[in-house]
Design a protein around this motif. Structure first.
Motif, mmCIF file in Angstrom:
data_model
loop_
_atom_site.group_PDB
_atom_site.id
_atom_site.type_symbol
_atom_site.label_atom_id
_atom_site.label_comp_id
_atom_site.label_asym_id
_atom_site.label_seq_id
_atom_site.Cartn_x
_atom_site.Cartn_y
_atom_site.Cartn_z
ATOM 1 N N LEU A 29 30.738 -37.364 61.967
ATOM 2 C CA LEU A 29 29.450 -37.393 61.288
ATOM 3 C C LEU A 29 28.426 -36.709 62.180
ATOM 4 O O LEU A 29 28.378 -36.975 63.380
ATOM 5 C CB LEU A 29 29.010 -38.837 61.006
ATOM 6 C CG LEU A 29 27.574 -39.009 60.491
ATOM 7 C CD1 LEU A 29 27.441 -38.442 59.087
ATOM 8 C CD2 LEU A 29 27.154 -40.473 60.524
ATOM 9 N N ALA A 34 24.261 -31.968 58.413
ATOM 10 C CA ALA A 34 24.519 -32.249 56.997
ATOM 11 C C ALA A 34 23.898 -31.191 56.091
ATOM 12 O O ALA A 34 24.493 -30.768 55.086
ATOM 13 C CB ALA A 34 23.983 -33.634 56.636
ATOM 14 N N THR A 80 24.476 -45.810 57.067
ATOM 15 C CA THR A 80 25.017 -44.473 56.838
ATOM 16 C C THR A 80 25.921 -44.481 55.615
ATOM 17 O O THR A 80 26.239 -45.531 55.043
ATOM 18 C CB THR A 80 25.835 -44.003 58.046
ATOM 19 O OG1 THR A 80 27.015 -44.824 58.150
ATOM 20 C CG2 THR A 80 25.031 -44.090 59.325
ATOM 21 N N ILE A 83 32.085 -43.325 56.542
ATOM 22 C CA ILE A 83 32.618 -42.379 57.539
ATOM 23 C C ILE A 83 34.129 -42.557 57.584
ATOM 24 O O ILE A 83 34.634 -43.629 57.941
ATOM 25 C CB ILE A 83 32.013 -42.642 58.933
ATOM 26 C CG1 ILE A 83 30.483 -42.575 58.870
ATOM 27 C CG2 ILE A 83 32.550 -41.657 59.962
ATOM 28 C CD1 ILE A 83 29.803 -43.006 60.164
#
Length: 976
Positions: A29, A34, A80, A83
């Protein structure tokens, strides 16, 4: 206040950091990479974390910020997206970049303002979408900044990296909790590192995912071997360190780079080693490729003891110039020779001598046997000479000398040097002494000894001369007797007369030897009875003297015993049984006795200037402010690592007094197992208490993090340190009142020190030595029954608390009485329930716990006794091997503790919730374990396969299953 205006500064900062990262990182991540909406969830949706979007050079930059410093009870979360975890990555690193504003820079900010944020993690096997449940998250760390942005000055960007793991499910979520800070989250990056494939020291190691410090096994390259499997450590930074079990090339091969190649013709290598091939030595043939040894040329040899690296050599020849010389002493000669002309170039040359005795008639020779002696010996001679003793005269002897070396065995005939010689008898031996064998009034019987032993075939005669000792005569008259033996009786002598004797030996040919010295002997008189009478008197006197001596010795011994007995009766009593009369050298003084706490501070603590203390990093939060790790400049000691407790701005007068009281208490103690006060800062705006820094933090957290990694012997050693510190406090008439593993700190050497004196009070001088309080909180799980019921605290109540600490240590930080309520704990103790022995707890240690938990406080051991007991256990490690009985039914809190005797679990999640293991609910479901019948059928390996990796969690679940099986089979449950 917000963090929208980072602009180009933050963009360039992040780009610079990303360029410096190593390629060994596998990123899961990256918040900044992103390039679009992150989709992170916030709770609460409003007035919490706020996403800020900034366009820099055409690129979107997202940050999250929150700054509710003027409101109390903040609990703001941001989670978040899911993941995905790769199977090989059981631990990942979370790198955070964030900015924190100084609470003091806000006007009117409440005391609840913080300068930290919390990191949480939750595992799952599938994306749960927007189903955000805080209860499924477990805390990873409190994140504190190294640098705080003050006022409206330049932004101080902090970078912190934390390790999250072990991870077992298919993926996970991260969450960040704000509890009242002004913070901006700039970047979040999740990654794991690998150590690349490598060949080191002739060993190949595969690419390995980092997991803290990990030992990786490899394999030797072709034609290389190692007595044990080669290994190397893969560090958390993806570096290979400290190779072990180095591989070595086989015999006939040598290392060329990171491979093993054959020895070239004309060289060899005999063993597997790290050495290179060697050129063939002297007197050897040229070897083939990959040779283990070079063969010897014809006529040259190696002994079995010679290494392959030694030259080949020839056997030695015969010794030269052998000669024999008669020594002055009778029957001895010396043989001498020179080394052989051909020695073979060896340094192990020795000689042996053989002896034969030959007659004068027909040539017949026989070995000399043991009768003949060689000095120093007949074999293994290093020198080229030897002395031969005890030889007979008139006999012929033949001596042969042979040279030997390590290769002599390879020659069938051994050349030798020989010589034949004989000793001729010359002078007879001398008479050395004459002895009186018997005397009468008219005769004397004598015998004598010779200076040396003569051969058996040689006979001697003797000439004895004697005379009457007469001082008045001018002419000495001797009587001469010729005898054929070494003794004689001379008769017809006068009574009570002295005679003088001397003797000489004669050879077989009549040659006289040397005379002996003169000896005098006297005949007896006729008054024999008188002599006997005198002897009787002498004997009687001796007996009487001996009796007197015995009486004197007996009197002295009796007197000494009386004195010793009197001394023992008058000596001091054993302090163990008279300890109440022993006063401590130093007594604790309660700082609350002073109206002004500043007076107590001046008396018991050292005031230091704030300039000598540098705060480096927030490591926790105290009751009145934050706790920092820092450095103090100390004269003579240099920079000393310290912990700095601060008093937050806006404190009340009572908070200030309590803050200073704790320092006044600590300043009175000086012991290696009590936390040391370095000094205080009270005369400046920001008050501080400076103590020594303990690297491993609180004992309970350290034990939980190292569950199963510390040996019982080490745990007992840690307990001994705590007991020694408490003995010191007890000797000062001081009661701690809050002794628990959370209030014990551990340094880098695993040395434990008692700390946290906030609840402690002094003993009064009343007969019971108690202190009574009114109101206030009491730590029920650690407190003795009499202290709970009557609020009477003594050293005996501290002993009870120490027993609970012993249980915590042996259970690796397990919570005492598990999740029982305080009411249930008090009820259980009053009904004589005591905590069961932790698993693998030594029986002797658990017995000491039970003694600390005796209801009658007068029967509990004192800290002096506890230290002595623990010392004996440490001095005899064998005493720690017997393990206390373990009952899994009481190792966890079963449903019966709630009062429902027949309660059963309706589902697996309900059971996991009861033992505080609900984070594994999804793991059990994914493994297909959905009923309690399936739980009861689980074995140890089944628990591991579900995904439980932590030793403490595995033990808790396993013990619970054992307890459930026992509950099911006996139809009875444990009830407090």
């Amino acid at each position: 206040m917000d963090f929208r205006c980072f602009g180009l500064f933050l963009f360039l900062f992040i780009q610079q950091v990303s360029l410096s990262r190593q390629s060994k990182e596998q990123v899961l991540l990256d918040m900044n990479a992103a390039g679009g909406e992150l989709g992170w969830l916030t709770s609460p949706y409003e007035d919490g974390w706020e996403i800020v979007q900034t366009v820099v050079n055409g690129s979107l930059l997202y940050t999250y910020s929150v700054c509710n410093v003027d409101a109390n009870d903040q609990d703001n979360w941001v989670r978040t997206t899911f993941i995905q975890r790769r199977p090989e990555a059981t631990r990942v690193s979370v790198e955070l970049q964030f900015v924190v504003r100084d609470c003091n820079s806000f006007d009117g900010a409440s005391l609840a303002c913080k300068e930290t944020l919390n990191l949480f993690v939750s595992e799952a096997d599938a994306d749960v979408g927007t189903n955000f449940r805080k209860g499924t998250f477990r805390k990873v760390a409190t994140i504190a900044p190294d640098e705080i942005t003050r006022g409206r000055g330049a932004l101080k960007v902090n970078t912190e990296t934390r390790t999250v793991g072990p991870l077992s499910q298919k993926g996970f979520y991260l969450a960040f909790q704000d509890m009242g800070a002004c913070v901006a989250l700039i970047s979040v990056r999740v990654f794991y590192k690998t150590c690349p494939t490598t060949v080191q020291s002739l060993a190949a190691f595969p690419e390995t995912v980092t997991d803290a410090l990990r030992l990786v096994e490899g394999s030797c390259v072709a034609h290389a071997v190692s007595p044990s499997a080669p290994s190397i450590y893969c560090t958390a930074d993806g570096e290979w360190l400290v190779p072990q079990g180095q591989c070595q090339c086989e015999a006939g091969y040598e290392a060329v780079g990171e491979a093993c190649e054959e020895c070239t013709p004309g060289s060899f290598k005999s063993t597997a080693s790290s050495e290179f091939c060697q050129i063939c030595p002297k007197n050897t043939k040229i070897s083939t490729a990959g040779a283990l040894v070079c063969p010897c040329r014809d006529g040259f040899y190696r002994s079995p003891a010679d290494p392959a690296t030694s030259a080949c050599s020839a056997p030695p020849g015969a010794p030269q110039d052998l000669s024999a010389n008669t020594l002055p002493s009778e029957g001895r000669l010396q043989l001498s020779w020179s080394p052989p002309l051909v020695t073979g170039g060896r340094a192990d040359l020795t000689y042996s001598v053989m002896c034969e005795r030959c007659s004068d008639g027909p040539k017949t020779c026989v070995p000399c046997g043991e009768k003949v002696r060689f000095e120093p010996g007949p074999t293994a001679l290093r020198d080229t000479s030897v002395v031969v003793a005890d030889l007979d005269s008139h006999l012929n002897y033949t001596f042969s000398v042979v040279a030997h070396s390590g290769v002599s065995r390879f020659r069938s005939q051994r050349p030798s040097a020989s010589i034949t010689t004989a000793l001729r008898y010359t002078d007879p031996p001398k008479v050395t002494s004459i002895h009186l064998d018997e005397n009468t009034p008219t005769s004397l019987s004598l015998s004598w000894a010779l200076s040396r032993k003569t051969p058996a075939h040689i006979t001697h005669s003797y000439e004895l001369m004697y005379r009457r000792k007469d001082e008045d005569r001018d002419v000495t008259m001797y009587t001469v007797l010729v005898l054929d033996k070494s003794s004689a009786t001379i008769s017809d002598l006068s009574p009570a007369t002295t005679y003088v004797f001397r003797v000489q030996a004669l050879s077989p040919e009549g040659t006289p030897g040397s005379y002996s010295t003169e000896y005098e002997f006297q005949t007896l008189t006729h008054a024999v009875p008188q002599i006997q009478n005198n002897s009787t008197v002498v004997m009687a006197a001796v007996v009487v003297g001996a009796l007197v001596l015995l009486i004197v010795v007996a009197v002295l011994l009796l007197h000494k015993r009386i004195l010793s007995s009197t001394g023992r009766r008058r000596g001091a009593e054993d302090p163990y049984f008279n300890s109440d009369q022993l006063k401590p050298l130093k007594t604790y003084v309660d700082p609350h006795m002073y109206e002004d706490p500043n007076i107590a501070i001046l008396k018991f603590a050292t005031e230091i200037h704030p300039s000598v203390v540098t705060k480096q990093k927030v490591i926790g939060a105290g009751e009145f402010g934050e706790v920092f790790r820092g450095v103090m400049k100390s004269p003579g000691r240099g920079d000393v690592a310290v912990a700095v407790k601060t008093l937050k701005a806006g404190y009340t007068e009572k908070q200030r007094q309590d803050f200073l009281s704790e320092a006044s208490i600590m300043g009175q103690f000086s012991h290696q197992n009590i936390i040391r006060l370095e000094g205080v800062v009270t005369k400046f705006k920001h008050m501080m208490i400076v103590t020594e820094y303990m690297e491993n933090g609180a004992l309970d957290i350290y034990l939980r993090d190292h569950d199963g990694e510390i040996l019982a012997f080490q745990l007992v050693g840690m307990l001994r340190g705590i007991a020694a510190g408490m003995k010191y406090l007890s000797d000062m008439n001081y009661v701690h009142r809050d002794l628990a593993a959370r209030n014990v700190l551990v340094n880098g050497n695993l040395e434990c020190k008692v700390s946290d004196f906030g609840l402690s009070r002094v003993l009064e001088d009343d007969p019971e030595g108690t202190y009574t309080t009114s109101g206030g909180k009491i730590p029920i799980r650690w407190t003795a029954p009499e202290a709970i019921a009557y609020r009477k605290f003594t050293s005996a109540s501290d002993v009870w608390s120490f027993g609970i600490v012993m249980w915590e240590v042996m259970a690796f930080g397990e919570r005492p009485y598990w999740d029982m309520s305080n009411h249930e704990v008090m009820k259980a103790i009053n009904e004589a329930f005591r905590l069961p022995a932790p698993m693998d707890c030594p029986s002797a240690v658990y017995q000491l716990m039970l003694q600390c938990w005796l209801h009658d406080r007068s029967k509990r051991p004192r800290f002096t006794d506890i230290v002595n007991i623990l010392d004996k256990l440490l001095q005899s490690p064998e005493s720690l091997k017997p393990i206390a009985d373990f009952d899994p039914r009481v190792s966890i809190r079963l449903p019966s503790t709630s009062g429902c005797d027949s309660a059963t679990f309706r589902s697996v999640p309900e059971w996991l919730e009861s033992i505080k293991m609900n984070q594994y609910s999804d793991s059990f479901a994914c493994a297909g374990i959905t009923t309690m019948e399936q739980v009861l059928a689980m074995r140890h390996e089944d628990i591991r396969n579900v995904g439980v990796r932590l030793p403490g969690h595995m033990k808790r679940i396993a013990y619970s299953i054992l307890g459930l099986k026992d509950q099911t089979s006996s139809l009875s449950v444990f009830a407090v």
